[in-house]
Motif scaffolding. Structure first.
Motif, PDB file in Angstrom:
ATOM      1  N   LEU A 124      15.202   2.996   3.368  1.00  0.00           N
ATOM      2  CA  LEU A 124      14.006   2.640   2.615  1.00  0.00           C
ATOM      3  C   LEU A 124      12.820   2.402   3.554  1.00  0.00           C
ATOM      4  CD1 LEU A 124      12.661   1.867  -0.087  1.00  0.00           C
ATOM      5  CD2 LEU A 124      13.466  -0.466   0.308  1.00  0.00           C
ATOM      6  N   VAL A 125      13.058   1.673   4.621  1.00  0.00           N
ATOM      7  CA  VAL A 125      11.975   1.376   5.568  1.00  0.00           C
ATOM      8  C   VAL A 125      11.505   2.650   6.259  1.00  0.00           C
ATOM      9  CG1 VAL A 125      11.387   0.119   7.681  1.00  0.00           C
ATOM     10  CG2 VAL A 125      12.687  -1.021   5.881  1.00  0.00           C
ATOM     11  N   ARG A 126      12.432   3.500   6.650  1.00  0.00           N
ATOM     12  CA  ARG A 126      12.048   4.767   7.287  1.00  0.00           C
ATOM     13  C   ARG A 126      11.222   5.624   6.337  1.00  0.00           C
ATOM     14  NH1 ARG A 126      17.907   5.359   9.748  1.00  0.00           N
ATOM     15  NH2 ARG A 126      17.563   4.318  11.727  1.00  0.00           N
ATOM     16  N   PRO A 132       2.494   9.491   4.505  1.00  0.00           N
ATOM     17  CA  PRO A 132       1.314   9.740   5.344  1.00  0.00           C
ATOM     18  C   PRO A 132       0.069   8.983   4.879  1.00  0.00           C
ATOM     19  CG  PRO A 132       1.871  11.702   4.058  1.00  0.00           C
ATOM     20  CD  PRO A 132       2.936  10.691   3.793  1.00  0.00           C
ATOM     21  N   ASN A 133      -0.062   8.781   3.596  1.00  0.00           N
ATOM     22  CA  ASN A 133      -1.235   8.073   3.080  1.00  0.00           C
ATOM     23  C   ASN A 133      -0.930   6.580   3.073  1.00  0.00           C
ATOM     24  OD1 ASN A 133      -3.170   6.843   1.386  1.00  0.00           O
ATOM     25  ND2 ASN A 133      -3.519   8.773   0.297  1.00  0.00           N
ATOM     26  N   ARG A 134      -1.510   5.851   4.007  1.00  0.00           N
ATOM     27  CA  ARG A 134      -1.201   4.427   4.167  1.00  0.00           C
ATOM     28  C   ARG A 134      -1.736   3.594   3.001  1.00  0.00           C
ATOM     29  NH1 ARG A 134       3.008   4.796   5.687  1.00  0.00           N
ATOM     30  NH2 ARG A 134       3.105   2.556   5.813  1.00  0.00           N
ATOM     31  N   VAL A 135      -2.757   4.062   2.322  1.00  0.00           N
ATOM     32  CA  VAL A 135      -3.259   3.350   1.138  1.00  0.00           C
ATOM     33  C   VAL A 135      -2.199   3.404   0.039  1.00  0.00           C
ATOM     34  CG1 VAL A 135      -5.033   3.327  -0.659  1.00  0.00           C
ATOM     35  CG2 VAL A 135      -5.676   3.738   1.724  1.00  0.00           C
ATOM     36  N   LEU A 140       2.456   0.951  -2.916  1.00  0.00           N
ATOM     37  CA  LEU A 140       3.880   0.966  -3.199  1.00  0.00           C
ATOM     38  C   LEU A 140       4.524  -0.339  -2.729  1.00  0.00           C
ATOM     39  CD1 LEU A 140       6.419   2.432  -4.176  1.00  0.00           C
ATOM     40  CD2 LEU A 140       6.579   3.482  -1.917  1.00  0.00           C
ATOM     41  N   PHE A 141       4.169  -0.765  -1.541  1.00  0.00           N
ATOM     42  CA  PHE A 141       4.668  -2.029  -0.996  1.00  0.00           C
ATOM     43  C   PHE A 141       4.320  -3.181  -1.932  1.00  0.00           C
ATOM     44  CE2 PHE A 141       3.784  -5.909   1.372  1.00  0.00           C
ATOM     45  CZ  PHE A 141       4.991  -6.124   2.011  1.00  0.00           C
ATOM     46  N   ALA A 143       3.669  -3.078  -5.080  1.00  0.00           N
ATOM     47  CA  ALA A 143       4.425  -2.951  -6.333  1.00  0.00           C
ATOM     48  C   ALA A 143       5.858  -3.453  -6.160  1.00  0.00           C
ATOM     49  CB  ALA A 143       4.430  -1.499  -6.808  1.00  0.00           C
ATOM     50  N   ILE A 144       6.474  -3.139  -5.040  1.00  0.00           N
ATOM     51  CA  ILE A 144       7.839  -3.594  -4.781  1.00  0.00           C
ATOM     52  C   ILE A 144       7.879  -5.110  -4.666  1.00  0.00           C
ATOM     53  CG2 ILE A 144       9.702  -3.589  -3.067  1.00  0.00           C
ATOM     54  CD1 ILE A 144       8.959  -0.617  -2.549  1.00  0.00           C
ATOM     55  N   VAL A 145       6.910  -5.682  -3.954  1.00  0.00           N
ATOM     56  CA  VAL A 145       6.853  -7.142  -3.830  1.00  0.00           C
ATOM     57  C   VAL A 145       6.669  -7.776  -5.207  1.00  0.00           C
ATOM     58  CG1 VAL A 145       5.487  -9.072  -2.918  1.00  0.00           C
ATOM     59  CG2 VAL A 145       6.078  -7.145  -1.436  1.00  0.00           C
ATOM     60  N   LEU A 146       5.794  -7.207  -6.005  1.00  0.00           N
ATOM     61  CA  LEU A 146       5.558  -7.719  -7.353  1.00  0.00           C
ATOM     62  C   LEU A 146       6.830  -7.647  -8.202  1.00  0.00           C
ATOM     63  CD1 LEU A 146       3.382  -8.862  -9.260  1.00  0.00           C
ATOM     64  CD2 LEU A 146       2.882  -6.513  -9.930  1.00  0.00           C
ATOM     65  N   LEU A 147       7.517  -6.517  -8.139  1.00  0.00           N
ATOM     66  CA  LEU A 147       8.779  -6.376  -8.884  1.00  0.00           C
ATOM     67  C   LEU A 147       9.823  -7.384  -8.425  1.00  0.00           C
ATOM     68  CD1 LEU A 147       9.268  -2.521  -9.218  1.00  0.00           C
ATOM     69  CD2 LEU A 147       9.156  -4.175 -11.087  1.00  0.00           C
ATOM     70  N   SER A 148       9.882  -7.624  -7.122  1.00  0.00           N
ATOM     71  CA  SER A 148      10.891  -8.552  -6.603  1.00  0.00           C
ATOM     72  C   SER A 148      10.637  -9.983  -7.060  1.00  0.00           C
ATOM     73  CB  SER A 148      10.939  -8.494  -5.072  1.00  0.00           C
ATOM     74  OG  SER A 148       9.792  -9.116  -4.514  1.00  0.00           O
ATOM     75  N   LYS A 149       9.396 -10.290  -7.379  1.00  0.00           N
ATOM     76  CA  LYS A 149       9.045 -11.636  -7.840  1.00  0.00           C
ATOM     77  C   LYS A 149       9.091 -11.755  -9.352  1.00  0.00           C
ATOM     78  CE  LYS A 149       6.138 -12.573  -3.868  1.00  0.00           C
ATOM     79  NZ  LYS A 149       4.786 -12.808  -3.379  1.00  0.00           N
ATOM     80  N   SER A 150       9.263 -10.629 -10.024  1.00  0.00           N
ATOM     81  CA  SER A 150       9.245 -10.596 -11.481  1.00  0.00           C
ATOM     82  C   SER A 150      10.504 -11.239 -12.048  1.00  0.00           C
ATOM     83  CB  SER A 150       9.150  -9.152 -11.965  1.00  0.00           C
ATOM     84  OG  SER A 150       9.322  -9.097 -13.354  1.00  0.00           O
ATOM     85  N   THR A 151      10.346 -11.932 -13.156  1.00  0.00           N
ATOM     86  CA  THR A 151      11.498 -12.503 -13.844  1.00  0.00           C
ATOM     87  C   THR A 151      12.000 -11.581 -14.937  1.00  0.00           C
ATOM     88  OG1 THR A 151      10.020 -13.691 -15.349  1.00  0.00           O
ATOM     89  CG2 THR A 151      10.801 -14.884 -13.395  1.00  0.00           C
TER      90      THR A 151
END
Length: 163
Positions: A124-126, A132-135, A140-141, A143-151
């Protein structure tokens, strides 16, 4: 009993050193750098890198500075995601809590289910760093953080595989 525990602590790697070593290995693997390559970049032997990664040898501040520069991460990276059990085993905390050490060990059995060791995590990290598009990668990052905090509980993917 206190002397036995103190001697045991002195003979085993400190959990903080083990955690730092795991983080060095994680970053090295993400970058596809071998122990030999990292050793050469640092002017060390690969055996020394192995000992750092296993927590057998403590990484000094100046060496950790060099490692952070070579692996292109802030020094704080090596201490991120440290669990409370490891943090409680710092030399300062051990000295302050020698009376509670036996209780600490009983309350926290050793479990080796570190998600940082999973192939899935490295993959996943790789993949993330290959975007290529860092924006887009940052979105995406986030969104993943938000999902991980979601109940909100999403259905298991196993349940929907046949659809």
């Amino acid at each position: 009993m206190k002397q036995e525990l103190k001697n045991k602590e002195e003979s085993e790697p400190n959990l903080i050193d083990v955690h730092v070593g795991k983080r060095i290995r994680l970053r090295r693997n993400i970058l596809h750098v071998t122990q030999q390559q990292l050793a050469e970049m640092l002017g060390l032997t690969f055996q020394q890198v192995q000992k750092y990664e296993k927590g057998q040898n403590r990484v000094g501040a100046s060496r950790l500075w060099d490692i952070s520069r070579v692996l292109n991460v802030p020094m704080s990276f090596f201490f991120e995601d440290m669990d409370e059990r490891a943090a409680a085993r710092s030399p300062r905390m051990l000295h302050r809590n020698m009376d509670n050490l036996e209780e600490l060990q009983e309350d926290h059995p050793v479990v080796d289910d570190d998600p940082m060791k999973r192939a899935e995590t490295l993959e996943l990290v790789r993949a993330y760093y290959k975007i290529p598009n860092r924006v887009v990668a940052k979105k995406l990052f986030d969104a993943i953080v938000l999902l991980s905090k979601s109940t909100y509980n999403l259905p298991n993917s196993d349940e929907n595989d046949d659809e």
